[in-house]
Scaffold this active site. Sequence first.
Site, PDB file in Angstrom:
ATOM      1  CE1 TYR A  38      -4.077   1.587  -0.256  1.00 48.84           C
ATOM      2  CE2 TYR A  38      -3.563   2.639   1.844  1.00 48.84           C
ATOM      3  CZ  TYR A  38      -4.359   2.528   0.715  1.00 48.84           C
ATOM      4  OH  TYR A  38      -5.436   3.359   0.559  1.00 48.84           O
ATOM      5  CE  LYS A  93     -20.626 -20.811 -14.863  1.00 52.08           C
ATOM      6  NZ  LYS A  93     -21.845 -20.531 -15.595  1.00 52.08           N
ATOM      7  CB  ALA A 194     -38.027 -20.454 -28.585  1.00 49.25           C
ATOM      8  CB  ALA A 196     -30.797 -17.651 -23.354  1.00 53.26           C
ATOM      9  CB  ALA A 197     -29.954 -22.807 -23.506  1.00 52.28           C
TER      10      ALA A 197
END
Length: 464
Positions: A38, A93, A194, A196-197
């Site tokens: 720092y 994730k 129908a 996103a994937a």
Amino acid sequence: MKIRKQDALNYHTQGQPGKIEVVPTKMLSTQLDLALAYSPGVAEPCKEIAANKDDVYKYTSKGNLVAVISNGTAVLGLGNIGPEASKPVMEGKAVLFKKYAGIDSFDIEIDEEDPDAFIKIVKALEPTFGGVNLEDIKAPECFKIETELREKMHIPIMHDDQHGTAIISSAALLNALEIVGKKIDEIVLVVNGAGAAAVSCSRLYLALGLKRENLIMCDSKGVINATRTNLDATKAEFITTRKLNTLQEAMKGCDVFVGLSVADAITPEDVLNMAKDPIVFALANPNPEIDYNLAKKTRTDLIMGTGRSDHPNQVNNVLGFPYIFRGALDVRATEINEAMKLAAVHALADLAKESVPDIVFQAYGIDRIQFGREYLIPKPLDPRLITTVSPAVAKAAMDSGIARNPITDWGQYHQDLLKRVGIDQKLTSRIIERAKQNPKQIVFAEADHPKILKAAQILQDEKI
């Protein structure tokens, strides 16, 4: 594997709540260390970066840092649960990025559903992160968000719900077609869903050689055909000229069914109506479009994949996103383009045809795996994924002219990738594998103690 509610809650609360923390990479044990980390020492790298912005990759963690960003509007299996409720998923994730590819990751949950405002917020984060993984954002807003961010930003960006499933299922599709002796430009393929994937899967299948006239997309109202009105631009892209109205009509004689919709969308009769050696990827979670055992019982010539880990051919996004971002970050790609996605597809498909190492057998408690109807794509715990997919993606970025830091020594890069996953991880894995390989009879005392009972349950569940 059965997951108990209380086990999941305990897992997230034990010790420090959540699944991630920040750990310093430099020594901080002396006054000099603090002065370098720092003030006043930190001013020197600041001045270097001010003079040359690219030096941010040299002096900070940006080059190995990915943001997992969501607004919680389309959390898999849960719907629009909001940003706070999506945080455990985003932390998960981030953990997978670190575990499988050595990528540091922060989860960022944004309380904003307006796509323009969301885009503005994410764009403002570009100085901090080397890449952005968009997650669980509902359609059709997700298409606009990803498209505009890719245009406005100069770092790798990918909406994994779209492209992850597309990449993994494409690898499985190529190998399934090879096994049954069919060519992708000759098959008829039905996509149910129908969102996103489904849209991204369809686009990637077309890029691999599927003929547009042989692609039939269905939504909740049936086949997307020329008689349908009030279709948005995305759905209109997939209008078929075939005189079909229902999913059941579309299934007759088709070679491949890809489900990205809801449980029990198709019946045994639909499977019976498919062409010889049918391929069914029923990817709805947690319950597929048709039960795996029911489908296999219906057709002995069927090749099937699901999104579940308890059946063969699991289409699992963890086979893709850690390694795609790893390759993109390592060459400082300005985006994740179609060439990089296709490179990942072919790398995964080719890896499944190679001899599987013993470590994979041991990890899954099985005696043998080989390329075939029940092994179309690699297993998620295959340690070769990082040294197969990441270099393929990096090379594709270089070949397409979007790599700002090209790799020159591929042998050294291979070694660097192995180091990313950590030697301590290898040691732990080796201990567990040895335990599974040579099981012993274990006697637990204090059977009335909850922790002892839990230990026994884990050993049984893990087959140790």
